[in-house]
Design an enzyme around this catalytic site. Structure first.
Site, short mmCIF file in Angstrom:
data_model
loop_
_atom_site.label_atom_id
_atom_site.label_comp_id
_atom_site.label_asym_id
_atom_site.label_seq_id
_atom_site.Cartn_x
_atom_site.Cartn_y
_atom_site.Cartn_z
N HIS A 72 0.81 -1.22 0.00
CA HIS A 72 0.00 0.00 0.00
C HIS A 72 0.85 1.27 0.00
CE1 HIS A 72 0.85 0.68 4.30
NE2 HIS A 72 0.79 -0.63 4.41
N ASP A 73 0.36 2.27 -0.71
CA ASP A 73 0.93 3.63 -0.72
C ASP A 73 2.32 3.71 -1.33
OD1 ASP A 73 -1.24 5.06 0.85
OD2 ASP A 73 -0.66 3.54 2.31
N GLY A 96 5.06 -1.10 2.70
CA GLY A 96 4.25 0.09 2.46
C GLY A 96 5.06 1.37 2.38
#
Length: 268
Positions: A122-123, A140
């Site tokens: 994520h991200d 992440g």
């Protein structure tokens, strides 16, 4: 040429499909997704909600794009995955969407290759012309600059930055930033000088390569403090944008940068 969609594919009514899209058997395309012109989704791949895929991408079997983030605080918020053009995403690759605790989106550039079993958490933000070899794992919030190659079985800790045109060797781990234009390797990743072969392949001239070699020796092998070494490089090597970029990357690093393999405890 019209799109070719196998009748066994499951496509949410809200999905937007471009022209000349090919979708093989048992593909799943989720809600509020966009699939760009000329993209090929092979059998059994899954495109989950809120994912935007650009043109002429090729996604191989059992890849999962836009999956929910592996983040304990994720509560189903609407976050995104955005993928550029001309990417090759091989078997069993996983790319997770962003979190509201981060920047709310995971962004992949164009002309990249993600080899089998690689993972983008994520991200993350991945630049253009990046290659992740087999089973590379990005945690992440990792940022990877353009034209980076990360060799197989390597892992990058969360919030780490990998500078552009760097080459990371296989079976390595990274918990500090890797400066641009560098060659890094090791179980606990360390630097081995500028990525000269990669730089030459990408058209960097001899002045840039020589400047980076000299800057590297001053920054990582002179025994000076970080600020002393950067000041000396600024004084002695001028007019080379790549050296200026190296200096700015090191100064901006919040994590600290990977050390030279001969000077692991040099304070950088």
């Amino acid at each position: 040429m019209s799109s070719q969609i196998h009748p066994s594919a499951v496509i949410d009514p809200s999905a937007e499909l471009g022209a000349d899209v090919r979708i093989d058997p048992y593909v799943v395309v989720g809600a509020d997704t966009k699939v760009g012109d000329g993209t090929f989704l092979e059998a059994h791949c899954v495109i989950q909600a809120n994912t935007e895929i650009g043109k002429n991408n090729h996604i191989h079997p059992h890849a999962v794009i836009g999956g929910e983030p592996q983040h304990a605080a994720f509560k189903g918020e609407k976050t995104f995955t955005r993928i550029g053009d001309n990417n090759i995403i091989r078997e069993c690759v996983t790319i997770h969407r962003g979190t509201v605790q981060g920047v709310q989106e995971t962004v992949i550039g164009s002309d990249c290759m993600f080899m089998a079993y690689s993972h983008v958490a994520h991200d993350c933000k991945i630049g253009d012309h990046v290659i992740l070899a087999n089973a590379v794992q990005l945690a992440g919030h990792v940022e990877v600059g353009r034209n980076v190659i990360i060799s197989g079985m390597s892992a990058v800790q969360q919030f780490i930055r990998i500078g552009e045109y760097s080459f990371l060797g296989g079976a390595s781990g990274y918990k500090l930033d890797v400066p641009p234009f560098m060659l890094a390797h090791g179980v606990r990743g360390m630097l081995f000088g500028p990525n000269l072969i990669g730089l030459k392949r990408n058209g960097f001239d001899s002045d840039a390569c020589k400047g980076l070699k000299k800057a590297y020796k001053i920054i990582f092998r002179s025994g000076l403090t970080k600020e002393q070494s950067l000041a000396q490089v600024e004084e002695e090597i001028q007019g080379i944008p790549q050296v200026d970029r190296l200096i700015s990357f090191i100064r901006e690093s919040k994590n600290g940068v990977v050390p030279d393999h001969k000077q692991r405890c040099n304070g950088h």
